[in-house]
Design a protein around this motif. Structure first.
Motif, PDB file in Angstrom:
ATOM      1  N   MET A   1     -31.347  -0.394   5.476  1.00  0.00           N
ATOM      2  CA  MET A   1     -32.370  -1.405   5.748  1.00  0.00           C
ATOM      3  C   MET A   1     -32.355  -1.747   7.243  1.00  0.00           C
ATOM      4  N   THR A   2     -33.253  -1.164   7.979  1.00  0.00           N
ATOM      5  CA  THR A   2     -33.255  -1.354   9.420  1.00  0.00           C
ATOM      6  C   THR A   2     -33.712  -2.745   9.839  1.00  0.00           C
ATOM      7  N   ASP A   3     -34.479  -3.456   8.984  1.00  0.00           N
ATOM      8  CA  ASP A   3     -34.982  -4.773   9.359  1.00  0.00           C
ATOM      9  C   ASP A   3     -34.055  -5.898   8.911  1.00  0.00           C
ATOM     10  N   THR A   4     -32.993  -5.591   8.199  1.00  0.00           N
ATOM     11  CA  THR A   4     -31.998  -6.597   7.794  1.00  0.00           C
ATOM     12  C   THR A   4     -30.596  -6.053   8.087  1.00  0.00           C
ATOM     13  N   PRO A   5     -30.263  -5.896   9.343  1.00  0.00           N
ATOM     14  CA  PRO A   5     -29.000  -5.250   9.697  1.00  0.00           C
ATOM     15  C   PRO A   5     -27.767  -6.060   9.299  1.00  0.00           C
ATOM     16  N   ASN A   6     -27.935  -7.359   9.038  1.00  0.00           N
ATOM     17  CA  ASN A   6     -26.777  -8.183   8.697  1.00  0.00           C
ATOM     18  C   ASN A   6     -26.389  -8.102   7.223  1.00  0.00           C
ATOM     19  N   ILE A   7     -27.228  -7.454   6.430  1.00  0.00           N
ATOM     20  CA  ILE A   7     -26.967  -7.367   5.000  1.00  0.00           C
ATOM     21  C   ILE A   7     -26.031  -6.206   4.693  1.00  0.00           C
ATOM     22  N   ASN A   8     -25.074  -6.488   3.818  1.00  0.00           N
ATOM     23  CA  ASN A   8     -24.176  -5.457   3.314  1.00  0.00           C
ATOM     24  C   ASN A   8     -24.868  -4.781   2.135  1.00  0.00           C
ATOM     25  N   ASN A   9     -25.325  -3.570   2.309  1.00  0.00           N
ATOM     26  CA  ASN A   9     -26.101  -2.884   1.277  1.00  0.00           C
ATOM     27  C   ASN A   9     -25.312  -2.644  -0.003  1.00  0.00           C
ATOM     28  N   GLU A  10     -23.986  -2.608   0.098  1.00  0.00           N
ATOM     29  CA  GLU A  10     -23.175  -2.406  -1.101  1.00  0.00           C
ATOM     30  C   GLU A  10     -23.199  -3.626  -2.008  1.00  0.00           C
ATOM     31  N   ALA A  11     -23.501  -4.791  -1.445  1.00  0.00           N
ATOM     32  CA  ALA A  11     -23.530  -6.022  -2.235  1.00  0.00           C
ATOM     33  C   ALA A  11     -24.950  -6.520  -2.479  1.00  0.00           C
ATOM     34  N   PHE A  12     -25.934  -5.731  -2.072  1.00  0.00           N
ATOM     35  CA  PHE A  12     -27.322  -6.179  -2.131  1.00  0.00           C
ATOM     36  C   PHE A  12     -28.164  -5.156  -2.883  1.00  0.00           C
ATOM     37  N   ALA A  13     -29.043  -5.637  -3.755  1.00  0.00           N
ATOM     38  CA  ALA A  13     -29.927  -4.735  -4.510  1.00  0.00           C
ATOM     39  C   ALA A  13     -31.120  -5.524  -5.024  1.00  0.00           C
ATOM     40  N   LYS A  14     -32.187  -4.833  -5.327  1.00  0.00           N
ATOM     41  CA  LYS A  14     -33.340  -5.476  -5.947  1.00  0.00           C
ATOM     42  C   LYS A  14     -32.954  -6.042  -7.314  1.00  0.00           C
ATOM     43  N   ILE A  15     -33.658  -7.094  -7.706  1.00  0.00           N
ATOM     44  CA  ILE A  15     -33.397  -7.721  -8.997  1.00  0.00           C
ATOM     45  C   ILE A  15     -33.950  -6.842 -10.107  1.00  0.00           C
ATOM     46  N   ASP A  16     -33.095  -6.536 -11.078  1.00  0.00           N
ATOM     47  CA  ASP A  16     -33.504  -5.754 -12.242  1.00  0.00           C
ATOM     48  C   ASP A  16     -33.906  -6.731 -13.356  1.00  0.00           C
ATOM     49  N   PRO A  17     -35.202  -6.832 -13.687  1.00  0.00           N
ATOM     50  CA  PRO A  17     -35.636  -7.800 -14.701  1.00  0.00           C
ATOM     51  C   PRO A  17     -34.937  -7.624 -16.042  1.00  0.00           C
ATOM     52  N   SER A  18     -34.534  -6.415 -16.377  1.00  0.00           N
ATOM     53  CA  SER A  18     -33.893  -6.189 -17.670  1.00  0.00           C
ATOM     54  C   SER A  18     -32.565  -6.929 -17.786  1.00  0.00           C
ATOM     55  N   GLN A  19     -31.930  -7.218 -16.635  1.00  0.00           N
ATOM     56  CA  GLN A  19     -30.672  -7.949 -16.668  1.00  0.00           C
ATOM     57  C   GLN A  19     -30.877  -9.395 -17.109  1.00  0.00           C
ATOM     58  N   LEU A  20     -32.067  -9.920 -16.867  1.00  0.00           N
ATOM     59  CA  LEU A  20     -32.357 -11.306 -17.218  1.00  0.00           C
ATOM     60  C   LEU A  20     -32.725 -11.470 -18.689  1.00  0.00           C
ATOM     61  N   PHE A  21     -33.045 -10.369 -19.339  1.00  0.00           N
ATOM     62  CA  PHE A  21     -33.455 -10.425 -20.736  1.00  0.00           C
ATOM     63  C   PHE A  21     -32.666  -9.398 -21.542  1.00  0.00           C
TER      64      PHE A  21
END
Length: 238
Positions: A1-21
Motif C-alpha cells: 500500500m503505497t499511500d499508507t506507508p505507516n500501516i503494517n500489512n501483516e496486521a491489516f486487511a479488508k473486512i470480510d463480511p462473512s466473519q460478522l455473520f
C-alpha cells in the motif's frame, strides 16, 4: 500500500463480511447480569432491576443478579481479589453475555456502591479486557426531577471497558412514586421505557454475541503483541 506507508500489512486487511455473520449461531438464552447501586432495604435501583429481570425473562433471556452487600472497597488494605464477593462478581461477569447497570443518582453522580462493583470487574487480563464485546444497558433512578448524569457516567465506563452499550437508556425520576406497596413498578411511561431498554438489550445481545470478538478486534492490538503493549504502557519516562 503505497499511500499508507505507516500501516503494517501483516496486521491489516479488508473486512470480510462473512466473519460478522457466522453460519452457526448460538441458540441458548441470552445471559444477562444485573447490577444495582444501593443497599437500602427499599432500594429502587434493585426494584427496578427486579422488574427488568422479569421483562428479560419474558423476552427469553436468563438473568442473574449480584448483591453488592459485603463487597470490599477496591483499595481496602484488607481486601484482595480472593475475597469471596469479588470472586462471585468475577464469575458472574464471565458467565454473562450482557449486563444491566442501574444506579441511583447521589450528589449528581452514580453511587459509590455502583462504582465499586464496576471497579472490581477486571479491566484487563494480560492485554485482553474480559468485558469487551458484551452488551450493556444503563439505567438510573432519582429521588427528584429527571436527570441523566448517572446514565451518562455509566456510558463512559461502559465504553472504557469496551462494552457494546445500547443506544436506549432509562432514567426514572421520583422513583419513590413508581413502586407500590408490593414493591412492583406501577404502569407508566417510565415502565414502558424500561421495557423498551430490555427489549433492545436482548436484540443487541442476540445480534452481536457470536460476533463480539471480531467487532472489537483492533488493528493496533494486532500490530502490537500483548506483552509489548503492557511494556509500552508501563514504561517510565526518562
Amino acid at each position: 500500500m503505497t499511500d499508507t506507508p505507516n500501516i503494517n500489512n501483516e496486521a491489516f486487511a479488508k473486512i470480510d463480511p462473512s466473519q460478522l455473520f457466522p453460519p452457526v449461531r448460538s441458540t441458548h438464552a441470552p445471559k444477562i447480569l444485573l447490577l444495582h447501586g444501593s443497599l437500602r432495604e427499599r432500594s429502587f435501583s434493585r426494584l427496578m432491576n427486579e422488574e427488568a429481570a422479569r421483562v428479560l425473562t419474558g423476552l427469553g433471556a436468563e438473568t442473574r443478579s449480584f448483591n453488592p452487600s459485603g463487597l470490599p472497597l477496591v483499595d481496602d488494605i484488607d481486601a484482595s481479589s480472593s475475597h469471596h464477593k469479588v470472586q462471585e462478581l468475577h464469575e458472574l461477569v464471565n458467565w454473562s453475555e450482557g449486563m444491566v447497570w442501574c444506579s441511583p443518582e447521589r450528589h449528581g453522580a452514580m453511587t459509590g456502591i455502583m462504582k465499586t462493583q464496576i471497579d472490581w470487574i477486571p479491566l484487563s487480563l494480560g492485554a485482553i479486557r474480559p468485558t469487551q464485546g458484551k452488551t450493556l444497558a444503563v439505567m438510573q433512578v432519582s429521588g427528584g426531577s429527571q436527570s441523566f448524569n448517572t446514565v451518562n457516567q455509566l456510558r463512559i465506563l461502559g465504553r472504557w471497558m469496551r462494552l457494546l452499550t445500547i443506544p436506549n437508556q432509562s432514567s426514572t425520576p421520583k422513583a419513590f412514586q413508581e413502586f407500590d406497596d408490593q414493591r412492583r413498578m406501577k404502569p407508566s411511561s417510565n415502565y414502558n421505557r424500561m421495557v423498551d431498554v430490555m427489549e433492545e438489550l436482548v436484540k443487541f445481545t442476540l445480534l452481536t454475541r457470536d460476533s463480539k470478538d471480531i467487532l472489537v478486534d483492533r488493528y493496533s492490538e494486532r500490530n502490537e503483541s500483548g506483552p509489548d503493549l503492557i511494556k509500552r504502557v508501563n514504561q517510565k519516562s526518562s
